[in-house]
Design a protein around this motif. Structure first.
Motif, mmCIF file in Angstrom:
data_model
loop_
_atom_site.group_PDB
_atom_site.id
_atom_site.type_symbol
_atom_site.label_atom_id
_atom_site.label_comp_id
_atom_site.label_asym_id
_atom_site.label_seq_id
_atom_site.Cartn_x
_atom_site.Cartn_y
_atom_site.Cartn_z
ATOM 1 N N SER A 133 -4.864 2.111 0.384
ATOM 2 C CA SER A 133 -4.879 1.660 1.778
ATOM 3 C C SER A 133 -4.599 0.169 1.853
ATOM 4 C CB SER A 133 -6.240 1.966 2.412
ATOM 5 O OG SER A 133 -7.240 1.111 1.872
ATOM 6 N N ALA A 134 -4.358 -0.309 3.049
ATOM 7 C CA ALA A 134 -4.097 -1.747 3.241
ATOM 8 C C ALA A 134 -5.300 -2.581 2.801
ATOM 9 C CB ALA A 134 -3.760 -2.025 4.702
ATOM 10 N N ALA B 160 0.832 -1.205 0.000
ATOM 11 C CA ALA B 160 0.000 0.000 0.000
ATOM 12 C C ALA B 160 0.868 1.256 0.000
ATOM 13 C CB ALA B 160 -0.934 -0.008 1.217
ATOM 14 N N ARG C 295 -4.320 -10.087 -0.876
ATOM 15 C CA ARG C 295 -3.174 -10.773 -0.291
ATOM 16 C C ARG C 295 -3.441 -12.257 0.002
ATOM 17 N NH1 ARG C 295 -5.319 -6.713 2.657
ATOM 18 N NH2 ARG C 295 -6.070 -7.080 4.743
#
Length: 232
Positions: free
Chosen positions: A14-15, A2, A20
């Motif tokens: 953003s994360a 990010a 993931r």
């Protein structure tokens, strides 16, 4: 990922925008299969600025284990070392390598930040703000395109490979190479392993293909999929 994407593309990532996957599902068989096609498996964070056929720009940020050719510079990164590999429009390909873990490297990085904060406090200034002048959409995970390495446990009998190829074609996933080998993971005499390396394909199309393969009577178990990055 990010932070890197935000800095590289001057936009806010953003994360929660980062897709993931970890390495929990990677097995010794996956590593051996990667080696057989001249690759190694690395946990990668990929950040891309993309333009579609209509000229619309978007950003993709994702983290997952992937096959990387042993000829790629990232393949040799190991141990406590981290690397950032950059492909820039004008500067070409650049790589930055250094220790990313351990007492001394971590202490050096933290102390460097503390010194910077102290200097700014003495001077009465703030650090440089993030330069944000673009607002790109985050590319949907289903629309991400990459190559895939798929290992399929199938019945070892005539016609199975043709049926597998038909499923791939039905979902618009093009196979580049197919390799058949004996199945060392099971005692079934009538079982074989098909290892498929695809051309570029959409994540959504590949997922639909794998789902149908997993429900096929000639496939013994759910196919194992690992993405492939850095290979033309």
């Amino acid at each position: 990922a990010a932070i890197l994407a935000s800095i590289a593309f001057h936009t806010r990532v953003s994360a929660d925008d980062v897709y993931r996957e970890g390495i929990r599902e990677i097995t010794a068989a996956d590593i051996a299969s990667a080696k057989a096609v001249g690759c190694t498996i690395k946990l990668l964070a990929l950040c891309e600025r993309l333009v579609d056929s209509d000229g619309k720009e978007s950003v993709s940020a994702r983290v997952y284990p992937a096959l990387v050719s042993r000829n790629h510079p990232l393949a040799s990164v190991s141990g406590a070392y981290n690397a950032v590999f950059v492909e820039a429009q004008e500067a070409g390909r650049l790589m930055f390598l250094g220790p990313g873990a351990g007492g001394a490297p971590t202490a050096s990085a933290v102390l460097g930040d503390v010194v910077t904060v102290a200097r700014n406090a003495v001077r009465g200034v703030a650090g440089p703000p993030q330069a944000v002048f673009d607002e790109f959409d985050i590319l949907d995970t289903d629309d991400i395109q990459t190559r895939f390495h798929i290992r399929i446990q199938v019945r070892d009998e005539p016609g199975v490979l043709a049926s597998v190829a038909e499923i791939f074609a039905r979902h618009d996933v093009s196979m580049q190479t197919v390799r058949q080998s004996a199945d060392d993971e099971t005692a079934k005499d009538s079982s074989a392993i098909l290892t498929v390396l695809t051309h570029q394909a959409r994540q959504a199309d590949l997922s639909a293909c794998v789902s149908e393969l997993g429900e096929s009577p000639f496939v013994h178990s759910q196919p194992k999929v690992i993405r492939v990055e850095g290979m033309s």
